[in-house]
Design a protein around this motif. Structure first.
Motif, PDB file in Angstrom:
ATOM      1  N   LYS A 268      48.734  35.720  45.272  1.00 37.51           N
ATOM      2  CA  LYS A 268      48.017  37.770  45.079  1.00 37.51           C
ATOM      3  C   LYS A 268      49.154  38.670  44.489  1.00 37.51           C
ATOM      4  O   LYS A 268      49.057  39.452  43.233  1.00 37.51           O
ATOM      5  CB  LYS A 268      48.424  38.163  46.530  1.00 37.51           C
TER       6      LYS A 268
ATOM      7  N   LEU B 186      48.097  37.882  40.553  1.00 42.36           N
ATOM      8  CA  LEU B 186      46.792  37.622  39.442  1.00 42.36           C
ATOM      9  C   LEU B 186      46.824  37.784  37.972  1.00 42.36           C
ATOM     10  O   LEU B 186      45.256  36.877  38.245  1.00 42.36           O
ATOM     11  CB  LEU B 186      46.375  38.831  40.118  1.00 42.36           C
ATOM     12  N   THR B 187      47.423  38.577  37.630  1.00 36.99           N
ATOM     13  CA  THR B 187      47.357  38.664  35.709  1.00 36.99           C
ATOM     14  C   THR B 187      48.206  38.534  35.063  1.00 36.99           C
ATOM     15  O   THR B 187      47.994  37.626  34.278  1.00 36.99           O
ATOM     16  CB  THR B 187      47.262  39.893  35.345  1.00 36.99           C
TER      17      THR B 187
ATOM     18  N   PHE C 172      40.472  30.792  48.494  1.00 42.96           N
ATOM     19  CA  PHE C 172      40.396  31.945  47.473  1.00 42.96           C
ATOM     20  C   PHE C 172      41.981  31.146  46.910  1.00 42.96           C
ATOM     21  O   PHE C 172      41.804  31.068  45.675  1.00 42.96           O
ATOM     22  CB  PHE C 172      41.025  33.954  47.488  1.00 42.96           C
TER      23      PHE C 172
ATOM     24  N   ALA D  95      41.575  29.139  43.618  1.00 41.35           N
ATOM     25  CA  ALA D  95      42.863  29.412  42.789  1.00 41.35           C
ATOM     26  C   ALA D  95      43.561  28.191  42.184  1.00 41.35           C
ATOM     27  O   ALA D  95      44.400  27.791  41.007  1.00 41.35           O
ATOM     28  CB  ALA D  95      43.654  29.800  42.768  1.00 41.35           C
TER      29      ALA D  95
ATOM     30  N   GLU E  61      35.356  33.054  43.399  1.00 41.62           N
ATOM     31  CA  GLU E  61      36.565  34.001  42.911  1.00 41.62           C
ATOM     32  C   GLU E  61      38.317  33.471  42.400  1.00 41.62           C
ATOM     33  O   GLU E  61      38.333  33.777  41.704  1.00 41.62           O
ATOM     34  CB  GLU E  61      36.451  35.050  43.826  1.00 41.62           C
ATOM     35  N   GLY E  62      38.519  32.571  43.663  1.00 43.27           N
ATOM     36  CA  GLY E  62      39.782  32.417  43.318  1.00 43.27           C
ATOM     37  C   GLY E  62      39.457  31.645  42.076  1.00 43.27           C
ATOM     38  O   GLY E  62      40.586  31.532  41.088  1.00 43.27           O
TER      39      GLY E  62
ATOM     40  N   ASN F  49      37.431  31.700  38.711  1.00 45.69           N
ATOM     41  CA  ASN F  49      37.631  32.008  37.552  1.00 45.69           C
ATOM     42  C   ASN F  49      39.074  32.862  37.665  1.00 45.69           C
ATOM     43  O   ASN F  49      38.514  33.159  36.302  1.00 45.69           O
ATOM     44  CB  ASN F  49      35.797  32.974  38.650  1.00 45.69           C
ATOM     45  N   THR F  50      39.278  32.921  38.479  1.00 40.51           N
ATOM     46  CA  THR F  50      40.273  33.818  38.070  1.00 40.51           C
ATOM     47  C   THR F  50      41.233  33.746  36.924  1.00 40.51           C
ATOM     48  O   THR F  50      42.010  34.895  36.597  1.00 40.51           O
ATOM     49  CB  THR F  50      41.501  34.122  39.379  1.00 40.51           C
TER      50      THR F  50
ATOM     51  N   ALA G 297      38.439  31.358  32.569  1.00 42.91           N
ATOM     52  CA  ALA G 297      38.051  32.563  31.763  1.00 42.91           C
ATOM     53  C   ALA G 297      37.511  31.749  30.399  1.00 42.91           C
ATOM     54  O   ALA G 297      37.445  33.136  29.772  1.00 42.91           O
ATOM     55  CB  ALA G 297      38.374  33.332  32.175  1.00 42.91           C
TER      56      ALA G 297
END
Length: 907
Positions: free
Chosen positions: A570, A573-574, A638, A642, A760-761, A763-764, A767
């Motif tokens: 968390k 994330l970037t 999530f 991830a 969502e996790g 695809n984070t 990409a």
């Protein structure tokens, strides 16, 4: 005379340089220039001569005349041009709207604008309504009887069998006659989805008979008739049975002979150049015509026909098409590595030069390759018979002084405009779709791999493909003509469907790419994104004058691994696309790959634990699936998504017990009843029984559009399948809807929130588009490794590298290594897996097989005996072992290290 876009020597005018009409050159059959002369020639006459009989001067000036016609047509309303595709090779052509046919200069096919009404083909001796094996056998028997009679003695065999030759030529040159032939039920003219009503055995028997005759003329006539018919194609039809004749031609058993090496010692007629040339032409044109049909209804019938083929027939056709693609790619590879080669063409008097030139070039290259396997820069597979090239793993190429010679790979610029590869790939994609409909008779996706694609520069192909997609999405233009021109320049029109898929990229047909090559593309994209993130971190550190780490560092406690991992993800994330480094708090281990593997394994074990309440084990299938009433916060899903994304990016294998449906969700694909069947097999059978029940039986069950599920504590929860579902009773009229919604609830609708958080996790982290190259089965292999639970010790021993000995032979002959392999040979498979976990961090082998697992054994203590235990460097898949004095001692020390070790440390 005809010209096509993209061809050398095509003409254009400076006045119309920026108009859409001026972009294309004229493509028109020579007879269409004069309506009077065109009408004097019957449209169903097949003489094979569509070119005008002119002298050299008129031929020399034909391009200039075409250019003049293009100019005049742009200014005259009576001669406006139509742009269309060739019905065989998909080349974009322009021709006057008054033309009834036009000829393609690329594949030399005469295309009829409107469907042609063929008259009844006939020969002087016998009317041909349909071809029959029994008729051929009778005619052959008559020929043999005539040859043995007084009248027939002394006459040439070719003349004796002339009636058979004429019968076959006239039958095979007419698609109407051919479509009525070789039927299982002669009176059935209706299209059926389960069968094309083709007697495949009769086709094979017919050609087997022709190859055994004393003359090749009947066989040549049948093939020549089919070839001539394929050179004159009408516009695509919406009637399914109009294409039945193409599937008949594809069943000819000798077509593959054109793709295998020429045997100079063989005397069979199928080995002769003119027969092989015709076989190649038929296969090429059949694939071309089939690939040009885009009618959804027609294609759906074809796929259904293919899906019902016998397994052997299905596999054989896939292999032939793949062999044909190999046949084309082989030319580009050889020319790329041998730019000095020159082809000398000597035409055969029995075949027109235009028909045999292309095939001769392939044969010339092929024979040159087979005759000089050691002096040419060729990869391993090109040194074996072509029949073995459609599948399999490439071997190493020829070596020079112990080093493998570096080969030049095939580039997209070479094959990008090759319509033959494109047409074959499109047809093969139909077989791939049909394979998914074969239920229990599915073949593995590896059957569709083409080993020669491993020698394509697939990374350049991927980059070019991605650049094309970006241009399509980013380019915005309000002028339609300019938009069409720009789209054509880039290989695809934004405005006109005529230019769709004008260029070929192998990545458009990922089923041709082996799993190893796909993984290399995925790693290439991941590495590029990691490097980009590292560069951004470095630049930001200079700009902000603070130290920014170029790695994604995750620090966790073993007893709080889930909470610490969620917090770390968390907070970063970037940074998830950076290279991953893991540290276990209070442990001095340095992560070079091994700690990362341990983190994935321990985290997955905690997430899948029943007490976590995220997933439940389906007893019927012994597979894990999402809990409809989860105990934990949805954010835990999530984390799971991830983790899967990080595992893919960091090439780590996980022990996952999920159905294929999970991997279809990762790829954004929809789920179907087959996914529900795999997950809930008993429930699937019960639901299907509802469909066969009577109204009274359904009434007795008292079913409504509701389901009741229990949480992990056993508490029931009622969920509606539709609004007010508790008030809607299941009856005969709505039982199908009930079954559909029930299946959808447990695979999608009932776990919508969990799936959204999970994707969502994922695809984070993921990409890129490289993942789209994989099928769901390949994603499963990528994440979970090979499902082959038996570890082959012989293969593992053959790929093992040794460190610390004077030479490899010294290591192999040392006592400790001999004892080590003897111990593994007699160990159980579970014990072998424990060793694999100890050395590599996982008991799974790579998706591409154990032969691609890096495995090392190193010698400790300078070759001296020791009381210490062996050590594992999981970062490098390395087992470090001492030179123990006895086999018993070695086994005891190794057994303790493998079964009683935990954690990481530095001694």
């Amino acid at each position: 005379m005809a010209y096509s876009t993209g061809e050398k020597g095509s003409t254009s005018t400076s006045k119309a340089a920026w108009s859409l009409k001026g972009l294309f050159t004229l493509a028109i059959d020579s007879t269409s220039a004069n309506p009077t002369s065109r009408s004097s020639v019957p449209s169903n006459q097949t003489d094979g001569k569509d070119r005008p009989s002119t002298d050299k001067k008129s031929k020399k000036g034909s391009k200039n005349s075409a250019a003049c016609q293009t100019c005049s047509s742009s200014s005259s309303s009576n001669h406006s041009q139509i742009i269309n595709k060739c019905f065989c090779c998909n080349t974009i052509l322009a021709f006057p709207n008054s033309a009834t046919k036009y000829k393609c200069s690329v594949c030399h096919t005469t295309n009829f604008v409107h469907p042609q009404q063929h008259g009844q083909a006939s020969s002087p001796s016998k009317a041909t309504d349909f071809i029959s094996l029994s008729d051929i056998e009778c005619m052959v028997q008559e020929c043999f009887s005539y040859a043995s009679s007084e009248e027939g003695k002394g006459k040439p065999v070719r003349e004796i069998f002339q009636s058979v030759s004429s019968y076959l030529y006239n039958g095979f040159k007419s698609y109407e006659v051919l479509s009525n032939s070789f039927k299982v039920k002669q009176s059935d003219y209706r299209p059926h989805r389960h069968t094309a009503n083709i007697n495949f055995a009769e086709i094979r028997d017919t050609f087997n008979l022709l190859t055994k005759l004393p003359t090749k003329r009947p066989l040549h006539s049948a093939l020549k008739g089919a070839s001539d018919q394929l050179k004159r194609i009408s516009s695509p039809s919406s009637r399914v049975m109009h294409y039945r004749w193409l599937f008949i031609l594809l069943e000819i058993p000798i077509l593959s002979n054109a793709l295998v090496p020429h045997d100079v010692n063989a005397r069979a007629m199928t080995n002769e150049l003119e027969i092989k040339t015709l076989c190649y032409d038929i296969l090429k044109r059949c694939l071309g015509v089939l690939s040009c049909v885009d009618d959804t209804k027609v294609v759906s019938y074809w796929i259904s026909w293919i899906s019902h083929l016998h397994l052997d027939s299905f596999v054989h056709k896939v292999e032939i098409i793949n062999l044909y693609i190999t046949f084309q790619l082989k030319k580009y590879f050889y020319l790329a590595n041998n730019p000095h080669i020159k082809l000398v063409f000597t035409p055969s008097p029995d075949i027109p030069e235009s028909d045999q030139l292309e095939y001769f070039q392939h044969v010339n290259l092929k024979n040159h390759i087979e005759s000089t396997p050691t002096s040419s820069s060729l990869p391993g597979p090109l040194q074996v018979p072509l029949s073995q090239l459609s599948n399999g793993t490439p071997t190493r190429g020829p070596t020079t002084k112990g080093k493998t010679k570096k080969e030049a790979k095939i580039r997209v610029q070479q094959y990008g405009n090759d319509w033959r590869i494109m047409s074959a790939s499109r047809v093969l994609s139909l077989f791939l779709r049909a394979n998914k409909m074969r239920d229990d008779k599915k073949v593995p996706v590896s059957l569709f791999y083409n080993s020669l694609v491993d020698f394509v520069n697939i990374k350049l192909d991927f980059d070019s493909w991605q650049s094309k997609k970006k241009l399509q999405t980013m380019h915005v233009c309000k002028e339609p003509e300019l938009k069409s021109i720009i789209g054509f320049i880039h290989g695809k029109s934004i405005n006109n469907s005529l230019f769709d898929d004008a260029l070929l990229y192998i990545c458009q047909y990922p089923f041709l790419i082996s799993l190893g090559s796909k993984i290399s593309v995925l790693e290439y994209e991941a590495r590029r994104q990691m490097e980009r993130k590292a560069e951004e971190a470095f630049i930001n550190s200079l700009d902000k004058r603070i130290v920014i780490d170029v790695y994604l560092r995750i620090k966790v406690r073993r007893d709080h691994i889930v909470q610490d991992s969620m917090k770390a993800i968390k907070q970063n994330l970037t940074n998830l696309k950076k290279s991953l480094k893991v540290q276990f708090i209070n442990e001095p281990g340095v992560d070079a790959g091994g700690l990362r593997k341990e983190w994935f394994i321990l985290l997955a074990k905690e997430i899948f634990h029943p007490q976590a309440g995220l997933f439940h084990n389906v007893e019927d299938s012994n597979l894990l699936w999402f809990n409809i009433i989860p105990l934990e916060d949805p954010e835990m899903y999530f984390l799971f998504g991830a983790v899967l994304g990080l595992a893919i990016y960091n090439s780590t294998i996980l022990d996952l017990q999920f159905p294929v449906a999970l991997y279809k969700i990762l790829l954004g694909k929809s789920l179907d009843k087959e996914d529900y069947k795999q997950l809930y097999p008993e429930s699937y059978r019960s639901l299907n029984q509802l469909r066969s029940m009577t109204e009274e039986q359904l009434k007795d069950l008292e079913l409504t559009f509701e389901v009741t599920v229990k949480d992990i504590f056993g508490q029931p929860h009622t969920k509606a399948l539709v609004a007010n579902g508790g008030k809607i009773t299941v009856v005969k009229n709505n039982v199908d809807e009930y079954v559909t919604r029930y299946m959808r609830f447990f695979t999608r609708e009932g776990i919508r929130e969990q799936l959204d958080s999970f994707t969502e996790g994922f695809n984070t982290v993921i990409a890129g588009n490289a993942l789209s190259l994989f099928s769901e089965e390949e994603i499963q292999l990528l994440l979970c490794g090979s499902d082959d639970h038996k570890i082959d010790i012989d293969v593992l021993q053959s790929i093992t590298k040794y460190i610390g000995w004077p030479s490899n032979s010294d290591a192999v002959n040392s006592n400790v290594i001999k004892w080590f392999w003897e111990y593994l040979a007699t160990s159980s498979n579970s014990q072998r897996k424990r060793l694999l976990v100890f050395v590599t961090g996982s008991d799974r082998v790579p998706a591409t097989g154990i032969q691609n697992l890096p495995f090392k054994v190193s010698l400790l203590g300078h070759g001296l005996d020791s009381e210490r235990l062996p050590i594992a460097h999981t970062c490098f898949n390395e087992l470090a072992i001492y030179n123990y004095s006895s086999k018993t001692k070695m086994i005891d020390k190794l057994h303790k290290a493998v079964n009683e070790s935990s954690g990481f440390g530095i001694k």
